[in-house]
Design a protein around this motif. Structure first.
Motif, PDB file in Angstrom:
ATOM      1  N   LYS A 285       0.810  -1.226   0.000  1.00  6.28           N
ATOM      2  CA  LYS A 285       0.000   0.000   0.000  1.00  6.28           C
ATOM      3  C   LYS A 285       0.840   1.271   0.000  1.00  6.28           C
ATOM      4  O   LYS A 285       0.628   2.150  -0.828  1.00  6.28           O
ATOM      5  CB  LYS A 285      -0.895   0.030   1.244  1.00  6.28           C
ATOM      6  N   THR A 286       1.758   1.341   0.958  1.00  7.64           N
ATOM      7  CA  THR A 286       2.531   2.583   1.108  1.00  7.64           C
ATOM      8  C   THR A 286       3.383   2.843  -0.136  1.00  7.64           C
ATOM      9  O   THR A 286       3.417   3.964  -0.660  1.00  7.64           O
ATOM     10  CB  THR A 286       3.400   2.495   2.378  1.00  7.64           C
ATOM     11  N   THR A 287       4.036   1.798  -0.609  1.00  4.88           N
ATOM     12  CA  THR A 287       4.845   1.922  -1.823  1.00  4.88           C
ATOM     13  C   THR A 287       3.962   2.372  -2.984  1.00  4.88           C
ATOM     14  O   THR A 287       4.314   3.262  -3.764  1.00  4.88           O
ATOM     15  CB  THR A 287       5.464   0.544  -2.178  1.00  4.88           C
ATOM     16  N   THR A 288       2.786   1.740  -3.088  1.00  4.71           N
ATOM     17  CA  THR A 288       1.865   2.041  -4.189  1.00  4.71           C
ATOM     18  C   THR A 288       1.319   3.463  -4.094  1.00  4.71           C
ATOM     19  O   THR A 288       1.099   4.112  -5.124  1.00  4.71           O
ATOM     20  CB  THR A 288       0.715   1.007  -4.191  1.00  4.71           C
ATOM     21  N   ALA A 289       1.113   3.954  -2.872  1.00  8.03           N
ATOM     22  CA  ALA A 289       0.640   5.332  -2.697  1.00  8.03           C
ATOM     23  C   ALA A 289       1.632   6.286  -3.375  1.00  8.03           C
ATOM     24  O   ALA A 289       1.247   7.191  -4.125  1.00  8.03           O
ATOM     25  CB  ALA A 289       0.490   5.656  -1.212  1.00  8.03           C
ATOM     26  N   GLY A 290       2.916   6.044  -3.141  1.00  6.22           N
ATOM     27  CA  GLY A 290       3.961   6.862  -3.760  1.00  6.22           C
ATOM     28  C   GLY A 290       3.965   6.716  -5.271  1.00  6.22           C
ATOM     29  O   GLY A 290       4.025   7.699  -6.010  1.00  6.22           O
ATOM     30  N   LYS A 291       3.864   5.469  -5.733  1.00 12.66           N
ATOM     31  CA  LYS A 291       3.879   5.213  -7.184  1.00 12.66           C
ATOM     32  C   LYS A 291       2.700   5.900  -7.875  1.00 12.66           C
ATOM     33  O   LYS A 291       2.843   6.471  -8.959  1.00 12.66           O
ATOM     34  CB  LYS A 291       3.788   3.710  -7.449  1.00 12.66           C
ATOM     35  N   LEU A 292       1.540   5.817  -7.243  1.00 12.86           N
ATOM     36  CA  LEU A 292       0.333   6.418  -7.823  1.00 12.86           C
ATOM     37  C   LEU A 292       0.479   7.940  -7.894  1.00 12.86           C
ATOM     38  O   LEU A 292       0.079   8.574  -8.872  1.00 12.86           O
ATOM     39  CB  LEU A 292      -0.882   6.014  -6.978  1.00 12.86           C
ATOM     40  N   ALA A 293       1.090   8.504  -6.835  1.00 14.93           N
ATOM     41  CA  ALA A 293       1.307   9.955  -6.817  1.00 14.93           C
ATOM     42  C   ALA A 293       2.233  10.358  -7.969  1.00 14.93           C
ATOM     43  O   ALA A 293       1.969  11.337  -8.673  1.00 14.93           O
ATOM     44  CB  ALA A 293       1.892  10.377  -5.470  1.00 14.93           C
ATOM     45  N   VAL A 294       3.298   9.598  -8.168  1.00 14.61           N
ATOM     46  CA  VAL A 294       4.240   9.900  -9.256  1.00 14.61           C
ATOM     47  C   VAL A 294       3.524   9.788 -10.602  1.00 14.61           C
ATOM     48  O   VAL A 294       3.661  10.656 -11.475  1.00 14.61           O
ATOM     49  CB  VAL A 294       5.454   8.928  -9.209  1.00 14.61           C
ATOM     50  N   TYR A 295       2.740   8.741 -10.751  1.00 10.00           N
ATOM     51  CA  TYR A 295       1.988   8.532 -12.002  1.00 10.00           C
ATOM     52  C   TYR A 295       1.044   9.711 -12.264  1.00 10.00           C
ATOM     53  O   TYR A 295       1.004  10.251 -13.372  1.00 10.00           O
ATOM     54  CB  TYR A 295       1.219   7.211 -11.915  1.00 10.00           C
ATOM     55  N   LEU A 296       0.300  10.121 -11.236  1.00  8.67           N
ATOM     56  CA  LEU A 296      -0.674  11.197 -11.431  1.00  8.67           C
ATOM     57  C   LEU A 296       0.005  12.542 -11.677  1.00  8.67           C
ATOM     58  O   LEU A 296      -0.494  13.374 -12.423  1.00  8.67           O
ATOM     59  CB  LEU A 296      -1.620  11.269 -10.228  1.00  8.67           C
ATOM     60  N   ARG A 297       1.159  12.724 -11.047  1.00  8.65           N
ATOM     61  CA  ARG A 297       1.909  13.968 -11.298  1.00  8.65           C
ATOM     62  C   ARG A 297       2.318  14.030 -12.768  1.00  8.65           C
ATOM     63  O   ARG A 297       2.255  15.085 -13.397  1.00  8.65           O
ATOM     64  CB  ARG A 297       3.134  14.041 -10.385  1.00  8.65           C
ATOM     65  N   LYS A 298       2.711  12.877 -13.312  1.00  7.57           N
ATOM     66  CA  LYS A 298       3.074  12.832 -14.741  1.00  7.57           C
ATOM     67  C   LYS A 298       1.875  13.163 -15.625  1.00  7.57           C
ATOM     68  O   LYS A 298       2.024  13.604 -16.760  1.00  7.57           O
ATOM     69  CB  LYS A 298       3.590  11.442 -15.106  1.00  7.57           C
ATOM     70  N   GLN A 299       0.669  12.926 -15.094  1.00  7.63           N
ATOM     71  CA  GLN A 299      -0.554  13.254 -15.842  1.00  7.63           C
ATOM     72  C   GLN A 299      -0.966  14.715 -15.644  1.00  7.63           C
ATOM     73  O   GLN A 299      -2.072  15.098 -16.014  1.00  7.63           O
ATOM     74  CB  GLN A 299      -1.726  12.384 -15.360  1.00  7.63           C
ATOM     75  N   GLY A 300      -0.107  15.479 -14.971  1.00 13.00           N
ATOM     76  CA  GLY A 300      -0.393  16.900 -14.780  1.00 13.00           C
ATOM     77  C   GLY A 300      -1.170  17.211 -13.506  1.00 13.00           C
ATOM     78  O   GLY A 300      -1.618  18.342 -13.301  1.00 13.00           O
ATOM     79  N   LYS A 301      -1.322  16.213 -12.641  1.00 14.10           N
ATOM     80  CA  LYS A 301      -2.052  16.447 -11.390  1.00 14.10           C
ATOM     81  C   LYS A 301      -1.089  16.890 -10.275  1.00 14.10           C
ATOM     82  O   LYS A 301       0.129  16.781 -10.414  1.00 14.10           O
ATOM     83  CB  LYS A 301      -2.760  15.164 -10.942  1.00 14.10           C
ATOM     84  N   HIS A 302      -1.704  17.352  -9.170  1.00 13.40           N
ATOM     85  CA  HIS A 302      -0.911  17.804  -8.020  1.00 13.40           C
ATOM     86  C   HIS A 302      -1.322  17.001  -6.794  1.00 13.40           C
ATOM     87  O   HIS A 302      -2.157  17.455  -6.001  1.00 13.40           O
ATOM     88  CB  HIS A 302      -1.117  19.303  -7.801  1.00 13.40           C
ATOM     89  N   PRO A 303      -0.759  15.824  -6.654  1.00 13.33           N
ATOM     90  CA  PRO A 303      -1.209  14.951  -5.564  1.00 13.33           C
ATOM     91  C   PRO A 303      -0.566  15.247  -4.209  1.00 13.33           C
ATOM     92  O   PRO A 303       0.515  15.832  -4.139  1.00 13.33           O
ATOM     93  CB  PRO A 303      -0.790  13.548  -6.036  1.00 13.33           C
ATOM     94  N   MET A 304      -1.259  14.828  -3.157  1.00  8.94           N
ATOM     95  CA  MET A 304      -0.670  14.802  -1.818  1.00  8.94           C
ATOM     96  C   MET A 304      -0.986  13.443  -1.199  1.00  8.94           C
ATOM     97  O   MET A 304      -1.931  12.760  -1.626  1.00  8.94           O
ATOM     98  CB  MET A 304      -1.219  15.928  -0.947  1.00  8.94           C
ATOM     99  N   LEU A 305      -0.178  13.060  -0.223  1.00  7.87           N
ATOM    100  CA  LEU A 305      -0.364  11.763   0.430  1.00  7.87           C
ATOM    101  C   LEU A 305      -0.856  11.969   1.856  1.00  7.87           C
ATOM    102  O   LEU A 305      -0.521  12.976   2.484  1.00  7.87           O
ATOM    103  CB  LEU A 305       0.967  11.003   0.450  1.00  7.87           C
TER     104      LEU A 305
END
Ligand code: GDP
Length: 297
Positions: free
Chosen positions: A114-134
Motif C-alpha cells: 500500500k505505502t509503496t503504491t501510494a507513492g507510485k500512484l502519486a508519481v503517475y498522477l503527477r506525470k498526468q499533470g495532477k498535483h497529488p498529496m499523500l
C-alpha cells in the motif's frame, strides 16, 4: 516474470495445431485440455479455467475453425480475445473528479504494498499533470507514518500526517481533504492501515473513513504472489467495503499469474494498475489486451 510459464505452456498447446491444413474437433479438444491444465498450473480458479475453455470451444465451433484456411491461427485469435476478456476486457481508468480534490483511498492487507503504491500512484498522477498529496491514515504503526514520509520525501510529494498519540484516522483523512485546497493539491491519496488478516475493526474503520470523505476511488492493493488468496481478499473487501478496482502488486515476482487471471471473473473488479518493482516508477496501467497478447506472443 509473471505468465512466463503459462505463456510457454500455451505455446505448446497450440503447437500441435500449427502446420495442420485441417484440424478436427478432436485436435481442438486436445489443445484445449492442455490450455486448461496450463491455466490450473498457473493457479487460475478452477471454475474460471473451466468456463474459459468451454467458451473457447463454443466459439471455435461457431466460427467454423475446421473449414478455415489457417485453423490454428483462428483458434489462437479466439483464445486471445477470450484472454483479453478474462483480464477485464478494456482498460479501466480511475475516476478524476471534475470538482477537485479527487479523493483516492488505498486499502489492503499489511505488506500488500500500500505505502509503496501510494507513492507510485502519486508519481503517475503527477506525470498526468495532477498535483497529488499523500495522507498517512495508518496511525497504529508509527513506522507506517515514517515510511510514507520517507516515500514522500523521495518523490517530493507532501505528506499529511498527525503523529499525536491517539490521533483518529477518520479525523486525519477529513482534515487532509480540507487542507488540500489550501495546499493547492487536486488529488488526495489516503494510505490506510492494514492488518495481517481481514477483521471487523479494520473494516469498520475503513467504512468510517469512506463515510467521512466519500472517496471517488477505493482501490484495493493486493499482492499477486498470494495467488488465489488475493482473489478471496478482493472478494471480502468488496463485500464489506465496496471497492472500485484493484492494484495488483509484485507482478515481477509472480511466476504464475493466477490472481491476475481470476480476479475480474470471480469478483467483477477490474485491475487498474500493476506494481512491477520496488522502485517508484515500477508501476503500470493495466491493459488487458496488451497483457493477453504478451501471454500469447
Ligand atoms: P504495506 O504494508 O501494504 O504498506 O506494504 P509496503 O508498501 O510497505 O510494501 C511491502 C513490501 O513490498 C516492501 O518491501 C515493498 O518494497 C515491496 N513492494 C511493494 N510493491 C512491490 C512491487 O510491485 N514489486 C516488488 N518486487 N516489491 C514491491
Amino acid at each position: 516474470m509473471a505468465f512466463d510459464s503459462l505463456s510457454e505452456k500455451l505455446q505448446e498447446a497450440f503447437q500441435s495445431l500449427k502446420g495442420k491444413g485441417k484440424i478436427t474437433e478432436e485436435d481442438v479438444n486436445l489443445a484445449l485440455r492442455q490450455v486448461r491444465t496450463a491455466l490450473l498450473e498457473a493457479d487460475v480458479n478452477f471454475m474460471v479455467a473451466k468456463d474459459f475453455v468451454k467458451s473457447i470451444k463454443e466459439k471455435a465451433l461457431g466460427e467454423e475453425v475446421f473449414g478455415s484456411l489457417n485453423p490454428a491461427q483462428t483458434v489462437i485469435k479466439i483464445v486471445n480475445d477470450e484472454l483479453t476478456a478474462l483480464l477485464g476486457g478494456t482498460q479501466s481508468r480511475i475516476m478524476i473528479s471534475s470538482k477537485p480534490p479527487t479523493i483516492i483511498m488505498l486499502v489492503g492487507l499489511q505488506g500488500a504494498g500500500k505505502t509503496t503504491t501510494a507513492g507510485k500512484l502519486a508519481v503517475y498522477l503527477r506525470k498526468q499533470g495532477k498535483h497529488p498529496m499523500l495522507v498517512a491514515a495508518d496511525v497504529y504503526r508509527p513506522a507506517a507514518i515514517t515510511q510514507l514520509q520517507v516515500v514522500g520525501k523521495q518523490i517530493d510529494i507532501p505528506v499529511f500526517a498527525d503523529e499525536t498519540p491517539g490521533a483518529n484516522p477518520v479525523d486525519i483523512a477529513r482534515r487532509a481533504v480540507e487542507q488540500s485546497t489550501h495546499m493547492l493539491k487536486d488529488v488526495v491519496i489516503i494510505d490506510t492501515a492494514g492488518r495481517l488478516a481481514i477483521d471487523e475493526v479494520l473494516m469498520d474503520e475503513l467504512s468510517n473513513i469512506k463515510a467521512a470523505v466519500r472517496p471517488h476511488e477505493i482501490l484495493l492493493v493486493v499482492d499477486s504472489m498470494i495467488g488465489q488468496d488475493a482473489v478471496t481478499t478482493a472478494q471480502t473487501f468488496n463485500e464489506k467495503l465496496g471497492v472500485d478496482g484493484v492494484i495488483l502488486t509484485k507482478l515481477d515476482g509472480d511466476a504464475r499469474g493466477g490472481a491476475a487471471l481470476s480476479i475480474k471473473a470471480v469478483t467483477g473488479l477490474p485491475i487498474k494498475f500493476t506494481g512491477v518493482s520496488e522502485k517508484m516508477d515500477g508501476f503500470d496501467v493495466f491493459y488487458p489486451d496488451r497483457m493477453a497478447s504478451r501471454i500469447l506472443d
